[in-house]
Design a protein around this motif. Sequence first.
Motif, PDB file in Angstrom:
ATOM      1  N   UNK A  71      27.276 -49.120  -1.016  1.00 45.61           N
ATOM      2  CA  UNK A  71      27.941 -48.382   0.053  1.00 45.61           C
ATOM      3  C   UNK A  71      26.972 -48.118   1.200  1.00 45.61           C
ATOM      4  N   UNK A  72      25.764 -47.733   0.838  1.00 45.00           N
ATOM      5  CA  UNK A  72      24.733 -47.480   1.850  1.00 45.00           C
ATOM      6  C   UNK A  72      24.452 -48.751   2.656  1.00 45.00           C
ATOM      7  N   UNK A  95      29.726 -40.858   7.384  1.00 48.18           N
ATOM      8  CA  UNK A  95      30.047 -41.571   6.143  1.00 48.18           C
ATOM      9  C   UNK A  95      28.770 -41.908   5.377  1.00 48.18           C
ATOM     10  N   UNK A  96      27.748 -42.377   6.094  1.00 46.92           N
ATOM     11  CA  UNK A  96      26.478 -42.709   5.446  1.00 46.92           C
ATOM     12  C   UNK A  96      25.855 -41.460   4.828  1.00 46.92           C
ATOM     13  N   UNK A  97      25.861 -40.357   5.561  1.00 44.84           N
ATOM     14  CA  UNK A  97      25.289 -39.114   5.028  1.00 44.84           C
ATOM     15  C   UNK A  97      26.024 -38.682   3.757  1.00 44.84           C
ATOM     16  N   UNK A  98      27.341 -38.796   3.770  1.00 41.30           N
ATOM     17  CA  UNK A  98      28.123 -38.416   2.587  1.00 41.30           C
ATOM     18  C   UNK A  98      27.829 -39.325   1.401  1.00 41.30           C
ATOM     19  N   UNK A  99      27.657 -40.598   1.675  1.00 39.02           N
ATOM     20  CA  UNK A  99      27.310 -41.549   0.610  1.00 39.02           C
ATOM     21  C   UNK A  99      25.938 -41.206   0.031  1.00 39.02           C
ATOM     22  N   UNK A 112      20.070 -37.731   4.228  1.00 38.44           N
ATOM     23  CA  UNK A 112      21.374 -37.219   4.661  1.00 38.44           C
ATOM     24  C   UNK A 112      21.184 -35.994   5.550  1.00 38.44           C
ATOM     25  N   UNK A 113      20.282 -35.097   5.157  1.00 40.56           N
ATOM     26  CA  UNK A 113      20.011 -33.902   5.966  1.00 40.56           C
ATOM     27  C   UNK A 113      19.488 -34.294   7.349  1.00 40.56           C
TER      28      UNK A 113
END
Length: 194
Positions: A71-72, A95-99, A112-113
Amino acid sequence: IENKGYPSNDRLVLLMRASDKFLNGNKENDQKIRDNKLFLASELGKRDTSNPDLQIPVGYALAEAGKTNEAEAVLNRLLSRSSLTGDQQNQAKIALARVLVKSKEREKLEKAAEIYEELYKVNPNMKLPNEETELWREYSGVAIASGKYAQAVKVLELAPPGPDRNKQLVAAHILNAQELKLNSETKLQAATQY
């Protein structure tokens, strides 16, 4: 354009999103639905790799199936495209941060942060895609999860007051104080050992 009997990307994305509605707690049934969703995501991932309306749901589906590295990769590939509009880029970054958060790996939580921080600096009151929640809510939660308690405190102190924000702010202050105390005790121990 001749269809040749193949469903359109939009129909496949709709099917992939709708499949969650059929989850009913039956392990065997639910696993089949998840397998089908993963198959759809894999097939869709091969189509039009520069289309954010297609690739973002694929990224989410892969992450939900536990394939966070794939996903990343899908979302990073999408973000490398210069043709994305500002809004599409923001949606892909979220979306990337959530993944990354789904992976639960410390290094990825920190990444993600960083993504949330970058978006927050531009627009702290940004509404998240398809939701009625603000960016600061997710950002502060990820900051806490990644151990960036002082960062969470700063974000929450600037957020609009409310019961949820207040509870999260108290938790962030407590965690930050505990971390500061632990760090000072560690430094004191290190200084007295020599």
